[in-house]
Structures are given as C-alpha cells and as structure tokens.
Design a protein around this motif. Structure first.
Motif, PDB file in Angstrom:
ATOM      1  N   PRO A   1     -10.729   9.785  -6.052  1.00  0.00           N
ATOM      2  CA  PRO A   1     -10.226  11.123  -5.726  1.00  0.00           C
ATOM      3  C   PRO A   1      -9.489  11.818  -6.869  1.00  0.00           C
ATOM      4  CG  PRO A   1      -9.819   9.641  -3.916  1.00  0.00           C
ATOM      5  CD  PRO A   1     -10.326   8.802  -5.059  1.00  0.00           C
TER       6      PRO A   1
ATOM      7  N   LEU B   1      -7.196   6.251   2.745  1.00  0.00           N
ATOM      8  CA  LEU B   1      -8.297   5.755   1.923  1.00  0.00           C
ATOM      9  C   LEU B   1      -7.792   4.755   0.882  1.00  0.00           C
ATOM     10  CD1 LEU B   1     -11.335   6.063   1.522  1.00  0.00           C
ATOM     11  CD2 LEU B   1     -10.863   7.877  -0.102  1.00  0.00           C
TER      12      LEU B   1
ATOM     13  N   SER C   1     -13.471   2.941  -7.011  1.00  0.00           N
ATOM     14  CA  SER C   1     -14.099   4.147  -6.460  1.00  0.00           C
ATOM     15  C   SER C   1     -13.276   4.772  -5.347  1.00  0.00           C
ATOM     16  CB  SER C   1     -15.504   3.824  -5.965  1.00  0.00           C
ATOM     17  OG  SER C   1     -15.451   2.891  -4.909  1.00  0.00           O
TER      18      SER C   1
ATOM     19  N   SER D   1     -12.067  13.758  -8.865  1.00  0.00           N
ATOM     20  CA  SER D   1     -12.849  14.764  -8.140  1.00  0.00           C
ATOM     21  C   SER D   1     -11.919  15.838  -7.589  1.00  0.00           C
ATOM     22  CB  SER D   1     -13.640  14.101  -7.013  1.00  0.00           C
ATOM     23  OG  SER D   1     -12.756  13.650  -6.006  1.00  0.00           O
ATOM     24  N   ASP D   2     -12.491  16.727  -6.821  1.00  0.00           N
ATOM     25  CA  ASP D   2     -11.712  17.815  -6.230  1.00  0.00           C
ATOM     26  C   ASP D   2     -11.066  17.423  -4.908  1.00  0.00           C
ATOM     27  OD1 ASP D   2     -12.428  19.434  -8.318  1.00  0.00           O
ATOM     28  OD2 ASP D   2     -14.192  20.240  -7.288  1.00  0.00           O
ATOM     29  N   ARG D   3     -11.327  16.198  -4.455  1.00  0.00           N
ATOM     30  CA  ARG D   3     -10.769  15.769  -3.176  1.00  0.00           C
ATOM     31  C   ARG D   3      -9.289  15.453  -3.322  1.00  0.00           C
ATOM     32  NH1 ARG D   3     -14.695  11.017  -2.079  1.00  0.00           N
ATOM     33  NH2 ARG D   3     -12.681  10.093  -1.649  1.00  0.00           N
ATOM     34  N   PRO D   4      -8.503  15.751  -2.302  1.00  0.00           N
ATOM     35  CA  PRO D   4      -7.079  15.402  -2.365  1.00  0.00           C
ATOM     36  C   PRO D   4      -6.875  13.900  -2.168  1.00  0.00           C
ATOM     37  CG  PRO D   4      -7.592  16.377  -0.245  1.00  0.00           C
ATOM     38  CD  PRO D   4      -8.841  16.483  -1.083  1.00  0.00           C
ATOM     39  N   PHE D   5      -5.749  13.409  -2.625  1.00  0.00           N
ATOM     40  CA  PHE D   5      -5.425  11.995  -2.455  1.00  0.00           C
ATOM     41  C   PHE D   5      -5.218  11.681  -0.984  1.00  0.00           C
ATOM     42  CE2 PHE D   5      -2.353   8.511  -2.158  1.00  0.00           C
ATOM     43  CZ  PHE D   5      -3.036   7.530  -2.855  1.00  0.00           C
ATOM     44  N   SER D   6      -5.781  10.571  -0.533  1.00  0.00           N
ATOM     45  CA  SER D   6      -5.653  10.149   0.851  1.00  0.00           C
ATOM     46  C   SER D   6      -4.990   8.779   0.894  1.00  0.00           C
ATOM     47  CB  SER D   6      -7.032  10.071   1.508  1.00  0.00           C
ATOM     48  OG  SER D   6      -6.952   9.401   2.743  1.00  0.00           O
TER      49      SER D   6
END
Length: 71
Positions: free
Chosen positions: A36, A47, A31, A39-44
C-alpha cells in the motif's frame, strides 16, 4: 502416528518446500504490508495485521517441517 495426515515427502522435497515457504512468507509480508505504501491505496491496519499473521503461519509451518526433517 495414527492421527497424523502429512504428505510423505523425501528429504530433498521437504528442503525445497521449506525454502519456498520462507520465500512465500517474505512475499506475503512484502506485498500486503508494504504494497500500500507504493500504491494509491491507504494504509490498512487490518491488512497489515493479516499479513503478519500469514507470515507467522507460514513460518510455523516451516519450523514444523524442519523439526520433522530432523527426527
């Protein structure tokens, strides 16, 4: 031993806990690391490193319980 504060689990309860910790470790990495990408979130990077650290901690706890079971 004196300084040890571990739950007193039966062998069956310990086996279930070991199985669940492994599943939780895989879920955490899935998860947090791969989520990411879906989803629409950028890679971190933070994280991703955090998810790997959580997985390593859960695996360490699992190995500890397995070692205790074999004693």
């Amino acid at each position: 031993t004196r300084g040890e504060t571990m739950l007193r689990l039966t062998a069956g309860q310990r086996r279930v806990l070991i199985d669940r910790l492994l599943e939780l470790a895989n879920f955490a990495v899935g998860s947090l690391l791969f989520g990411p990408f879906l989803s629409d979130r950028p890679f971190s990077l933070g994280l991703a490193i955090g998810s790997l650290a959580v997985r390593a901690g859960l695996l360490a706890a699992t190995f500890y319980l397995v070692a205790k079971e074999e004693e």
